[in-house]
Design an enzyme around this catalytic site. Structure first.
Site, short mmCIF file in Angstrom:
data_model
loop_
_atom_site.label_atom_id
_atom_site.label_comp_id
_atom_site.label_asym_id
_atom_site.label_seq_id
_atom_site.Cartn_x
_atom_site.Cartn_y
_atom_site.Cartn_z
N GLU A 252 -6.74 4.59 8.09
CA GLU A 252 -6.57 6.02 7.76
C GLU A 252 -7.84 6.59 7.12
OE1 GLU A 252 -2.90 5.42 5.62
OE2 GLU A 252 -1.97 4.85 7.51
N GLU B 253 -5.11 -5.00 10.56
CA GLU B 253 -4.07 -3.98 10.77
C GLU B 253 -4.33 -3.26 12.10
OE1 GLU B 253 -2.21 -2.73 6.72
OE2 GLU B 253 -3.82 -1.35 7.23
N SER C 215 3.70 -2.14 10.27
CA SER C 215 5.16 -2.20 10.45
C SER C 215 5.75 -3.56 10.06
CB SER C 215 5.54 -1.82 11.89
OG SER C 215 5.16 -0.47 12.15
N GLY D 186 2.74 2.35 10.86
CA GLY D 186 3.66 3.48 10.71
C GLY D 186 4.39 3.84 11.98
N ASN E 6 0.87 -1.18 0.00
CA ASN E 6 0.00 0.00 0.00
C ASN E 6 0.91 1.23 0.00
OD1 ASN E 6 -1.75 2.08 0.52
ND2 ASN E 6 -2.37 1.35 2.56
N TRP E 7 1.01 1.86 -1.16
CA TRP E 7 1.95 2.99 -1.30
C TRP E 7 1.47 4.24 -0.57
CZ3 TRP E 7 4.17 3.44 -6.96
CH2 TRP E 7 4.63 2.18 -7.38
N LYS E 8 0.20 4.27 -0.20
CA LYS E 8 -0.38 5.47 0.42
C LYS E 8 -0.11 6.68 -0.48
CE LYS E 8 -0.15 3.16 4.83
NZ LYS E 8 -0.06 3.23 6.27
N GLY F 144 3.09 -1.13 4.29
CA GLY F 144 3.10 0.31 4.01
C GLY F 144 4.52 0.77 3.72
N GLY F 145 5.17 1.38 4.71
CA GLY F 145 6.48 2.00 4.52
C GLY F 145 7.50 1.15 3.76
N HIS G 171 -9.42 1.01 5.21
CA HIS G 171 -8.14 1.24 5.88
C HIS G 171 -8.35 2.17 7.07
CE1 HIS G 171 -4.03 2.43 6.65
NE2 HIS G 171 -3.67 1.36 5.99
#
Ligand code: 13P
Length: 252
Positions: free
Chosen positions: A98, A168, A214, A174, A9-11, A235-236, A96
């Protein structure tokens, strides 16, 4: 046996040329590899078409990060499931944390999106997860149960067969704080049990349940080794080809 699925997930990261170069690197690296898991990349809307052009001749699949539940109409700034399909998406991340928190999406909205995605032939990656406060207050199972029941309302067994659930925990996203493999496994077992109650054990057994929060090259293998952890939503660490590939290759 469920096949593991690792999704990135590149966000809201990368510009056009960085996006093309990341998917190209992934494709070139994986081209002759006998993949042990399915691989999905979910770039921002603006790069989906370009990403599709790169990955269409590979095993990498494409997903979006959000969509609107209506088919079309006066919804300025929104994108429909059909639009995503038409640029080569097979998946869409929905619910998600977010989106739930920053954009105030309710279980009801997410359920509308899940049903609209399925109706258009897109496969939802349906995210659920508890906050730290909810976990510490002993409400984790209630929260996950409600998110599952409300988010999957009016979804039938056939539809559920197309859905990936992503657990998640919000406190792990993050933050560099990963759920331990045992904490994640406990939540995944609960998700599978609840899916058995909503649908049946056959459906629950087949459902891919990813862990997200993470996930890094140094913890992916022990998470993915767990019986009920069927993949990762990254993610990251998906923003660099090298770290994403290490996670992909950590699949047993
Ligand atoms: P991080 O891997 O950066 O914690 O993000 C997880 C996530 O939210 C994936 O959807």
């Amino acid at each position: 046996m469920r096949r593991k699925v690792v999704a990135g997930n590149w966000k809201m990261h990368k510009n056009y040329s960085e996006a093309v170069s990341l998917v190209s690197d992934l494709k070139n690296e994986l081209i002759n590899e006998n993949l042990k898991c399915d691989v999905i990349v979910c770039p921002p809307f603006t790069f989906l078409e370009a990403a599709h052009t790169v990955v269409k001749s590979s095993e990498i699949q494409l997903g979006a990060q959000n969509m609107h539940f209506e088919e079309k109409g006066a919804f300025t700034g929104e994108v429909s499931a059909e639009m995503l399909k038409s640029v080569g998406c097979e998946y869409v991340i929905l619910g998600h944390s977010e989106r739930r928190k920053i954009f105030e999406e309710s279980d009801e909205t997410i359920n509308k999106k899940v049903r609209a995605a399925l109706a258009a032939g897109l496969r939802p990656i349906f995210c659920i997860g508890e906050t730290l406060e909810e976990r510490e207050g002993g409400k984790m199972f209630d929260v996950l149960g409600t998110q599952l029941k409300e988010g999957l309302k009016e979804v039938d067994a056939e539809g559920m067969g197309k859905i990936i659930v992503a657990y998640e925990p919000v406190w792990a996203i993050g933050t560099g704080k990963t759920a331990t493999p045992d904490q994640a496994e406990e939540a995944h077992q609960f998700v599978r049990k609840t899916l058995g109650e909503i649908f049946d054990d056959g459906v629950a057994e087949k459902t891919v349940i990813q862990y997200g929060g993470s996930v890094k090259p140094n913890n992916a293998a022990e998470l993915l080794a767990k019986e009920n952890i069927d993949g990762a939503l990254v993610g990251g660490a998906c923003l660099e080809a090298e770290s994403f590939l290490e996670i992909v290759r950590a699949a047993p």
